[in-house]
Design an enzyme around this catalytic site. Structure first.
Site, short mmCIF file in Angstrom:
data_model
loop_
_atom_site.label_atom_id
_atom_site.label_comp_id
_atom_site.label_asym_id
_atom_site.label_seq_id
_atom_site.Cartn_x
_atom_site.Cartn_y
_atom_site.Cartn_z
N ALA A 288 9.09 -4.54 12.18
CA ALA A 288 9.29 -5.33 10.97
C ALA A 288 10.79 -5.54 10.72
O ALA A 288 11.21 -6.63 10.33
CB ALA A 288 8.64 -4.63 9.79
N CYS B 110 0.08 18.23 -23.00
CA CYS B 110 -1.16 18.97 -23.27
C CYS B 110 -1.34 20.18 -22.36
O CYS B 110 -2.35 20.87 -22.44
CB CYS B 110 -2.36 18.03 -23.16
SG CYS B 110 -2.77 17.61 -21.47
N CYS C 68 -1.32 13.05 -15.91
CA CYS C 68 -2.01 14.23 -16.43
C CYS C 68 -3.51 14.11 -16.19
O CYS C 68 -4.11 13.06 -16.44
CB CYS C 68 -1.73 14.41 -17.92
SG CYS C 68 -2.61 15.83 -18.60
N HIS D 62 -1.47 1.40 -4.32
CA HIS D 62 -1.90 2.79 -4.12
C HIS D 62 -1.08 3.76 -4.98
O HIS D 62 -1.18 4.97 -4.80
CB HIS D 62 -1.81 3.18 -2.64
CG HIS D 62 -2.86 2.51 -1.80
ND1 HIS D 62 -2.86 2.52 -0.42
CD2 HIS D 62 -3.98 1.82 -2.16
CE1 HIS D 62 -3.91 1.85 0.04
NE2 HIS D 62 -4.60 1.41 -0.99
N ASN E 27 3.37 -6.76 13.30
CA ASN E 27 3.01 -5.36 13.56
C ASN E 27 3.50 -4.98 14.95
O ASN E 27 3.57 -5.82 15.84
CB ASN E 27 1.48 -5.18 13.48
CG ASN E 27 1.07 -3.74 13.29
OD1 ASN E 27 1.38 -2.88 14.13
ND2 ASN E 27 0.38 -3.46 12.21
N THR F 102 0.58 -2.84 8.67
CA THR F 102 -0.59 -2.09 8.20
C THR F 102 -1.67 -2.13 9.27
O THR F 102 -1.86 -3.16 9.94
CB THR F 102 -1.13 -2.63 6.85
OG1 THR F 102 -2.35 -1.95 6.52
CG2 THR F 102 -1.36 -4.13 6.85
N GLN G 65 0.85 -1.20 0.00
CA GLN G 65 0.00 0.00 0.00
C GLN G 65 0.88 1.24 0.00
O GLN G 65 0.38 2.35 -0.11
CB GLN G 65 -0.88 0.02 1.25
CG GLN G 65 -1.82 -1.16 1.36
CD GLN G 65 -2.44 -1.24 2.75
OE1 GLN G 65 -3.45 -0.61 3.03
NE2 GLN G 65 -1.83 -2.00 3.63
P1 OAD Z 1 -1.27 3.13 8.98
O1 OAD Z 1 -0.56 4.39 9.37
O2 OAD Z 1 -2.75 3.14 9.06
O3 OAD Z 1 -0.77 1.92 9.89
C1 OAD Z 1 0.59 1.65 10.10
C2 OAD Z 1 0.71 0.38 10.90
O4 OAD Z 1 2.08 0.06 11.05
C3 OAD Z 1 0.11 0.46 12.32
O5 OAD Z 1 -0.72 -0.68 12.54
C4 OAD Z 1 1.35 0.42 13.23
O6 OAD Z 1 1.10 -0.28 14.45
C5 OAD Z 1 2.34 -0.36 12.37
N1 OAD Z 1 3.76 -0.09 12.65
C6 OAD Z 1 4.34 1.09 12.97
N2 OAD Z 1 5.67 0.97 13.06
C7 OAD Z 1 5.96 -0.34 12.78
C8 OAD Z 1 7.15 -1.10 12.70
N3 OAD Z 1 8.36 -0.53 12.91
N4 OAD Z 1 7.07 -2.42 12.38
C9 OAD Z 1 5.85 -3.00 12.17
N5 OAD Z 1 4.69 -2.33 12.23
C10 OAD Z 1 4.72 -1.01 12.52
O7 OAD Z 1 -0.74 2.76 7.52
P2 OAD Z 1 -1.40 1.79 6.42
O8 OAD Z 1 -2.10 0.64 7.05
O9 OAD Z 1 -0.34 1.49 5.44
O10 OAD Z 1 -3.31 5.44 1.51
O11 OAD Z 1 -2.48 2.75 5.77
C11 OAD Z 1 -3.20 2.34 4.65
C12 OAD Z 1 -3.42 3.48 3.68
O12 OAD Z 1 -4.02 4.60 4.33
C13 OAD Z 1 -2.14 4.05 3.09
O13 OAD Z 1 -1.68 3.34 1.98
C14 OAD Z 1 -2.53 5.45 2.71
C15 OAD Z 1 -3.32 5.81 3.93
O14 OAD Z 1 -4.19 6.82 3.82
C16 OAD Z 1 -2.99 6.30 0.49
O15 OAD Z 1 -2.03 7.03 0.53
C17 OAD Z 1 -3.90 6.26 -0.66
#
Ligand code: OAD
Length: 244
Positions: A233, A152, A129, A121, A215, A190, A103
């Protein structure tokens, strides 16, 4: 041994798996110093990602949205892939059937050397564009605001899937294939709150895969997966590569 029998069990699962799929989120890049979206440092000025990463926000104020992306580009440009990104490259190298779904738009998986991947994503280093749809690499830091298309002259936008926009069909098909066919799914860093990726663990579970979450903290998905390893991680993934 750190993480004890769970880690040994997961290593065994990986060793006997024919197909491995991995889903990553912002947590894997947190170890490189890229702020997560929902962590304490996830705000820019007073805005959340949900306030700016939308077609409506861009229509209302493209300058503001580009300023946010410029801030993120400047920040990401100073970051390097970490041991977790490297471990996933090694997992990819070691087997035939491997696919990484990320993501993250920071490009750090590619920079680390991952090749079998879908950036569902999009990628912060690409622009599109708003009129002719051409997609191009753009590594300018900062990018001139507002940026215009060389073909364009219309406004360029980040080549990123925003809230309310569908994933590209090819990516969705590829995700469906690799989630259905995998023996093991690793869900790394995530929060499991943004769909469709938040539903990927269930798809793999229903198709019979062993699903392990890695996580820092428990997530809404922790209760649904087969195993939940809590930690960074960058600390856990290299351990998975060590000999059994
Ligand atoms: P989040 O910020 O929602 O979640 C990050 C996750 O990583 C949390 O569950 C933390 O506990 C975990 N975390 C933090 N540090 C860590 C580490 N060192 N090792 C392991 N885990 C760790 O991010 P995403 O789930 O990626 O979309 O968010 C999903 C989407 O929402 C993103 O792709 C973005 C956002 O809005 C777009 O940009 C379109």
């Amino acid at each position: 041994m750190a993480y004890g029998s769970d880690l040994s069990f997961l290593k065994e699962k990986l060793a006997t798996a024919e197909a491995v799929t991995v889903l990553t989120g912002a947590g894997i890049s947190a170890d490189s110093g890229v702020p997560t979206f929902r962590g304490t440092d996830g705000l820019w000025r007073t805005y959340r990602a949900e306030d700016l990463a939308t077609p409506e926000a861009f229509e209302r104020d493209p300058r503001l949205v580009w300023e946010w992306y410029n801030w993120r580009r400047e920040l990401i440009a100073t970051k390097q892939p970490n041991a977790a990104h490297a471990a996933l490259c090694e997992l990819e190298r070691r087997r035939q059937l491997f696919w990484l779904i990320t993501q993250n738009v920071d490009g750090l998986h590619r920079a680390a050397g991952s090749r079998q991947l879908s950036e569902i994503h999009g990628n912060i280093w690409m622009v599109r564009c708003t009129r002719c749809g051409v997609v191009e690499d753009n590594h300018d830091v900062p990018i001139a605001i507002p940026p215009f298309c060389h073909h364009c002259n219309a406004l360029l936008r980040p080549h990123i899937v925003w809230f309310g926009e569908p994933l590209c069909t090819g990516d969705l098909e590829q995700c469906s294939t690799v989630l259905q066919r995998c023996d093991v799914l690793l869900v790394i860093g995530t929060s499991g709150t943004v769909y469709p990726a938040a539903g990927f663990a269930s798809i793999a579970t229903n198709a019979g895969a062993f699903v392990a979450e890695i996580n820092l903290d428990p997530t809404p998905q922790s209760a649904l997966v087969d195993m939940s390893l809590q930690g960074r991680a960058k600390d856990i993934l290299p351990l998975l590569l060590e000999p059994r």
